[in-house]
Design a protein around this motif. Structure first.
Motif, PDB file in Angstrom:
ATOM      1  N   ASP A  61       0.814  -1.218   0.000  1.00 23.48           N
ATOM      2  CA  ASP A  61       0.000   0.000   0.000  1.00 23.48           C
ATOM      3  C   ASP A  61       0.849   1.270   0.000  1.00 23.48           C
ATOM      4  O   ASP A  61       0.345   2.367   0.240  1.00 23.48           O
ATOM      5  N   LEU A  62       2.156   1.120  -0.283  1.00 23.72           N
ATOM      6  CA  LEU A  62       3.065   2.260  -0.275  1.00 23.72           C
ATOM      7  C   LEU A  62       3.630   2.502  -1.675  1.00 23.72           C
ATOM      8  O   LEU A  62       3.967   1.559  -2.399  1.00 23.72           O
ATOM      9  N   VAL A  63       3.761   3.776  -2.001  1.00 20.58           N
ATOM     10  CA  VAL A  63       4.335   4.194  -3.277  1.00 20.58           C
ATOM     11  C   VAL A  63       5.318   5.328  -3.000  1.00 20.58           C
ATOM     12  O   VAL A  63       5.024   6.224  -2.193  1.00 20.58           O
ATOM     13  N   THR A  64       6.461   5.301  -3.639  1.00 17.39           N
ATOM     14  CA  THR A  64       7.437   6.382  -3.508  1.00 17.39           C
ATOM     15  C   THR A  64       7.504   7.140  -4.825  1.00 17.39           C
ATOM     16  O   THR A  64       7.624   6.543  -5.896  1.00 17.39           O
ATOM     17  N   VAL A  65       7.424   8.474  -4.726  1.00 17.75           N
ATOM     18  CA  VAL A  65       7.515   9.329  -5.908  1.00 17.75           C
ATOM     19  C   VAL A  65       8.701  10.273  -5.755  1.00 17.75           C
ATOM     20  O   VAL A  65       9.221  10.474  -4.649  1.00 17.75           O
ATOM     21  N   ASP A  66       9.103  10.866  -6.886  1.00 19.96           N
ATOM     22  CA  ASP A  66      10.297  11.732  -6.890  1.00 19.96           C
ATOM     23  C   ASP A  66       9.916  13.193  -6.580  1.00 19.96           C
ATOM     24  O   ASP A  66      10.270  14.103  -7.321  1.00 19.96           O
ATOM     25  N   LEU A  67       9.239  13.381  -5.463  1.00 19.86           N
ATOM     26  CA  LEU A  67       8.769  14.713  -5.092  1.00 19.86           C
ATOM     27  C   LEU A  67       9.236  15.035  -3.671  1.00 19.86           C
ATOM     28  O   LEU A  67       8.444  15.139  -2.739  1.00 19.86           O
ATOM     29  N   GLY A  68      10.551  15.167  -3.521  1.00 23.25           N
ATOM     30  CA  GLY A  68      11.098  15.505  -2.217  1.00 23.25           C
ATOM     31  C   GLY A  68      10.862  16.961  -1.870  1.00 23.25           C
ATOM     32  O   GLY A  68      10.318  17.735  -2.663  1.00 23.25           O
ATOM     33  N   TYR A  69      11.304  17.356  -0.675  1.00 27.22           N
ATOM     34  CA  TYR A  69      11.066  18.742  -0.275  1.00 27.22           C
ATOM     35  C   TYR A  69      12.054  19.715  -0.902  1.00 27.22           C
ATOM     36  O   TYR A  69      12.050  20.893  -0.579  1.00 27.22           O
ATOM     37  N   LYS A  70      12.873  19.229  -1.864  1.00 24.64           N
ATOM     38  CA  LYS A  70      13.620  20.133  -2.725  1.00 24.64           C
ATOM     39  C   LYS A  70      12.820  20.474  -3.981  1.00 24.64           C
ATOM     40  O   LYS A  70      13.282  21.237  -4.833  1.00 24.64           O
ATOM     41  N   SER A  71      11.612  19.921  -4.081  1.00 21.35           N
ATOM     42  CA  SER A  71      10.762  20.163  -5.243  1.00 21.35           C
ATOM     43  C   SER A  71       9.387  20.701  -4.883  1.00 21.35           C
ATOM     44  O   SER A  71       8.711  21.277  -5.730  1.00 21.35           O
ATOM     45  N   ILE A  72       8.967  20.480  -3.659  1.00 18.39           N
ATOM     46  CA  ILE A  72       7.693  21.008  -3.173  1.00 18.39           C
ATOM     47  C   ILE A  72       7.918  21.551  -1.774  1.00 18.39           C
ATOM     48  O   ILE A  72       8.693  20.981  -0.994  1.00 18.39           O
ATOM     49  N   SER A  73       7.290  22.646  -1.460  1.00 17.91           N
ATOM     50  CA  SER A  73       7.580  23.336  -0.209  1.00 17.91           C
ATOM     51  C   SER A  73       7.307  22.470   1.015  1.00 17.91           C
ATOM     52  O   SER A  73       6.277  21.797   1.116  1.00 17.91           O
ATOM     53  N   GLU A  77      14.565  14.609   1.115  1.00 16.02           N
ATOM     54  CA  GLU A  77      15.041  15.592   0.137  1.00 16.02           C
ATOM     55  C   GLU A  77      14.564  15.313  -1.281  1.00 16.02           C
ATOM     56  O   GLU A  77      14.169  16.228  -2.003  1.00 16.02           O
ATOM     57  N   GLU A  78      14.618  14.063  -1.710  1.00 13.37           N
ATOM     58  CA  GLU A  78      14.249  13.739  -3.088  1.00 13.37           C
ATOM     59  C   GLU A  78      13.096  12.745  -3.193  1.00 13.37           C
ATOM     60  O   GLU A  78      12.704  12.376  -4.299  1.00 13.37           O
ATOM     61  N   HIS A  79      12.558  12.310  -2.074  1.00 18.60           N
ATOM     62  CA  HIS A  79      11.530  11.276  -2.089  1.00 18.60           C
ATOM     63  C   HIS A  79      10.307  11.691  -1.266  1.00 18.60           C
ATOM     64  O   HIS A  79      10.430  12.385  -0.258  1.00 18.60           O
ATOM     65  N   LEU A  80       9.165  11.194  -1.709  1.00 20.61           N
ATOM     66  CA  LEU A  80       7.930  11.294  -0.924  1.00 20.61           C
ATOM     67  C   LEU A  80       7.270   9.922  -0.952  1.00 20.61           C
ATOM     68  O   LEU A  80       6.957   9.394  -2.038  1.00 20.61           O
ATOM     69  N   VAL A  81       7.066   9.351   0.214  1.00 15.61           N
ATOM     70  CA  VAL A  81       6.381   8.064   0.329  1.00 15.61           C
ATOM     71  C   VAL A  81       4.928   8.339   0.684  1.00 15.61           C
ATOM     72  O   VAL A  81       4.635   9.092   1.625  1.00 15.61           O
TER      73      VAL A  81
END
Length: 378
Positions: free
Chosen positions: A285-297, A321-325
């Motif tokens: 039920d987990l997905v990791t995307v390339d939207l870390g907090y260096k890309s979104i506030s 930094e580079e990931h959002l789970v």
């Protein structure tokens, strides 16, 4: 939440994470802002939200010639495109000299800035006098936010009287940013703004008695914009003979939180999204995307930084930094490499993390616009 302008995006060659904007929605938002203000001359949008020359060009073409900014780089960008620039950040230290150089370099533009202390006012006066220049200045008023400014009371007029004596400085008004008035309930927000504005207009009346030329007020941000627009048209403002300029920022692009919390900013909707790709599926039920907090506030608290338009049940689990789970019931259906559309919770600091915004028209990426995210250091 309407994202029709971002449907069927052709993004096979677009690297993620990236920022994508719709010119049509930007124009729609600017038209809505003009409608709310009831007079384009009352608008002074804050460019800190988008930092984009192309958006300034669009606004100027629609008659919005007055703009507000927070950095020298933004002021320099505006000076190339707009007639009237307010640096809403008190110049101090070496910034004084650089700002005066900018004023000197663009004599055809009208510059102004804000002041809340006599020392930087004197330094600015000296620098302008050496160049034989004059600019308008506004006294920065603290209406209760306690970030910058002189507390709303007699001390504002005392400083104004001192500033008025300084060569090179033309006292012209007050700058009032009420960033603490972000009540979701419209009635509560309206009551808070009314209390503030009655005090401000009383101060304007007292300024008249002291022969201080407080002829304009630059007020507010997006949450209080519609309320202040009504004040700008009110009999009390007319009696005070004081023009009220409105300086919303976020409404130009909008974001998830503002769209959700401030429906009274009518006609405005999110004009910017982020594209991100699934890069891993660490659990069922987990997905990791390339939207870390260096890309979104990372400005909103963890867990409340974005909205996945394609995964309404997505919950933020871990942000680095580079990931959002994220956790979602649709994890099994997602493929590694799949593109997802995200609306940021806070667009202003998100934009400042990107060098370009990609332009989307009818599903096609038709170009890219630069973002002035740099600073001037020397």
């Amino acid at each position: 939440m309407q994202l029709a302008h971002f449907d069927n995006l052709k993004v096979d060659q677009l690297l993620t994470p990236c920022l994508v904007v719709s010119p049509q929605i930007i124009q729609q938002n600017l038209r809505a802002m003009i409608h709310i203000a009831d007079d384009v001359q009352r608008l002074r949008p804050h460019v800190k939200t988008h930092k984009c020359p192309e958006i300034v060009k669009t606004a100027v073409a629609m008659g919005i010639t007055r703009h507000k900014c927070a950095t020298l780089a933004e002021a320099e960008m505006l000076a190339q495109l707009a007639d009237d620039i307010l640096l809403a950040y008190q110049p101090v230290g070496p910034v004084v000299g650089k700002f005066v150089e900018l004023v000197h370099h663009f004599p055809q533009r009208r510059f102004s800035t804000v002041l809340d202390a006599i020392e930087p006012a004197s330094q600015l006066s000296d620098a302008l006098t050496k160049r034989r220049l004059n600019i308008d200045v506004l006294i920065e008023v603290d209406p209760g936010m306690h970030r910058t400014g002189v507390g709303l009371g007699p001390a504002v007029l005392d400083l104004a009287a001192e500033v008025q004596k300084l060569p090179g400085l033309r006292l012209s008004g007050l700058h009032i940013y009420d960033g603490h008035h972000h009540q979701v309930d419209l009635e509560q927000r309206s009551v808070a703004v009314e209390e503030m504005m009655r005090s401000v207009l009383q101060l304007v009346a007292e300024a008249r008695g002291r022969q201080l030329p407080i002829d304009r007020l630059v007020c507010g941000g997006t949450p209080t914009f519609p309320i202040l627009a009504q004040w700008a048209q009110s009999p009390l403002a007319s009696q005070a003979s004081c023009a009220i300029e409105l300086s919303p920022g976020t409404s130009v692009l909008s974001d998830y939180n503002y769209d959700r919390d401030y429906p009274d900013v009518r006609g405005v909707s999110p004009a910017a999204i982020l594209l991100t790709r699934v890069i891993s599926k660490p659990d069922s039920d987990l997905v990791t995307v390339d939207l870390g907090y260096k890309s979104i506030s990372a400005d909103p608290p963890a867990g409340r930084r974005c909205y996945f338009a394609d995964l309404p049940d997505a919950q933020e689990v871990r942000h680095s930094e580079e990931h959002l789970v994220i956790r979602t019931t649709q994890a099994d259906a997602l493929q590694v490499g799949q593109v997802l559309r995200v609306i940021p919770a806070h667009i202003c600091p998100t934009v400042a993390l990107h060098d370009w915004m990609f332009v989307c028209q009818q599903g096609d990426i038709t170009g890219k616009w630069p973002i002035v995210r740099h600073r001037i250091y020397q």
